[in-house]
Motif scaffolding. Structure first.
Motif, PDB file in Angstrom:
ATOM      1  N   GLN A 107       0.843  -1.200   0.000  1.00  7.79           N
ATOM      2  CA  GLN A 107       0.000   0.000   0.000  1.00  7.79           C
ATOM      3  C   GLN A 107       0.878   1.248   0.000  1.00  7.79           C
ATOM      4  O   GLN A 107       1.805   1.342   0.797  1.00  7.79           O
ATOM      5  CB  GLN A 107      -0.870   0.075   1.251  1.00  7.79           C
ATOM      6  CG  GLN A 107      -1.833  -1.046   1.460  1.00  7.79           C
ATOM      7  CD  GLN A 107      -2.560  -0.886   2.796  1.00  7.79           C
ATOM      8  OE1 GLN A 107      -2.917   0.216   3.203  1.00  7.79           O
ATOM      9  NE2 GLN A 107      -2.760  -1.987   3.479  1.00  7.79           N
ATOM     10  N   LEU A 109      -0.051   5.269   0.399  1.00  5.95           N
ATOM     11  CA  LEU A 109      -1.174   6.151   0.699  1.00  5.95           C
ATOM     12  C   LEU A 109      -0.646   7.568   0.904  1.00  5.95           C
ATOM     13  O   LEU A 109       0.224   7.789   1.743  1.00  5.95           O
ATOM     14  CB  LEU A 109      -1.891   5.685   1.978  1.00  5.95           C
ATOM     15  CG  LEU A 109      -2.156   4.174   2.103  1.00  5.95           C
ATOM     16  CD1 LEU A 109      -2.737   3.835   3.477  1.00  5.95           C
ATOM     17  CD2 LEU A 109      -3.075   3.681   0.999  1.00  5.95           C
ATOM     18  N   THR A 118      -6.184   8.595   8.169  1.00  7.26           N
ATOM     19  CA  THR A 118      -5.916   7.347   7.466  1.00  7.26           C
ATOM     20  C   THR A 118      -6.047   6.178   8.433  1.00  7.26           C
ATOM     21  O   THR A 118      -5.489   6.211   9.535  1.00  7.26           O
ATOM     22  CB  THR A 118      -4.489   7.320   6.872  1.00  7.26           C
ATOM     23  OG1 THR A 118      -4.382   8.324   5.866  1.00  7.26           O
ATOM     24  CG2 THR A 118      -4.185   5.978   6.235  1.00  7.26           C
ATOM     25  N   THR A 131       2.960   5.405   4.053  1.00  8.32           N
ATOM     26  CA  THR A 131       1.994   6.500   4.150  1.00  8.32           C
ATOM     27  C   THR A 131       2.695   7.832   4.278  1.00  8.32           C
ATOM     28  O   THR A 131       3.619   7.983   5.088  1.00  8.32           O
ATOM     29  CB  THR A 131       1.067   6.295   5.372  1.00  8.32           C
ATOM     30  OG1 THR A 131       0.370   5.067   5.227  1.00  8.32           O
ATOM     31  CG2 THR A 131       0.053   7.412   5.478  1.00  8.32           C
TER      32      THR A 131
END
Length: 207
Positions: A107, A109, A118, A131
């Motif tokens: 992932q 993000l 988030t 992230t």
């Protein structure tokens, strides 16, 4: 999609379900420059080796930034292995939730602007969560259960950053790398079932 109400549903409303392997899913939802919109995007993906690129009100790099101001929200659910999720939100509504079940998923993000949140929940082995939050009003909650998972978090901006990261490891060690500038609040918890289960935790704070 560009203007007003927007959508792209799933998770119990209209269909936005992808089933199978090696699918390439790209969604560009808002801005272009800047037609805002109330946003949404919910999506369920079942299968292996799928690639999702969800640029809600763009960049990274689905481009536009007029700098958005859409209502936002995303809820992406993935079940399978070797899937890649790359998603971004620009400004201002925000809120993002990604739930992944499976192994070796990745992932990325990205949120910019204000009003950011988030949530990422991962169950499986060898998964990674990367992230980036820049601007103000950051909040991050990441939970990973499994072996050899990794989390990289970058929070930058002048207002208070908050990050809560929890890892439960049944075998191979997991790793956390957290960088915060501006206000700095974090909680990191590792639960290690075996002596070798706890991995490295690196925290950097400061301007």
């Amino acid at each position: 999609q560009v203007g007003t109400n927007q959508l792209v549903a799933g998770n119990g409303s209209q269909s936005a379900v992808i089933q199978g392997n090696v699918n390439q899913i790209t969604v560009r939802q808002g801005d272009s420059i800047t037609k805002a919109g109330q946003s949404l995007i919910e999506m369920n993906v079942y299968g292996d080796s799928n690639t999702l690129v969800i640029n809600q009100s763009r960049d990274s790099t689905g481009s536009s930034t007029g700098a958005d101001l859409g209502g936002h929200y995303q809820s992406i659910q993935v079940a399978g292995n070797l899937n890649t999720v790359t998603t971004s939100q620009v400004g201002s509504g925000h809120y993002l939730e990604v739930n992944v079940t499976g192994s070796t998923n990745n992932q990325t993000l990205v949120q910019t602007g204000s009003s950011q949140k988030t949530f990422s929940v991962v169950n499986g082995n060898g998964n990674s969560v990367n992230t980036t939050q820049s601007g103000s009003g950051h909040y991050l909650d990441v939970s990973l259960t499994g072996d050899s998972n990794s989390v990289v978090v970058n929070q930058s901006g002048t207002n208070q950053n908050k990050a809560t990261i929890a890892l439960v490891n049944a075998g191979g060690p997991s790793s956390v790398n957290l960088t915060q500038t501006g206000g700095q609040v974090y909680s990191i918890q590792q639960t290690c079932i075996t002596p070798s289960g706890c991995g490295t935790v690196t925290v950097r704070q400061g301007n």
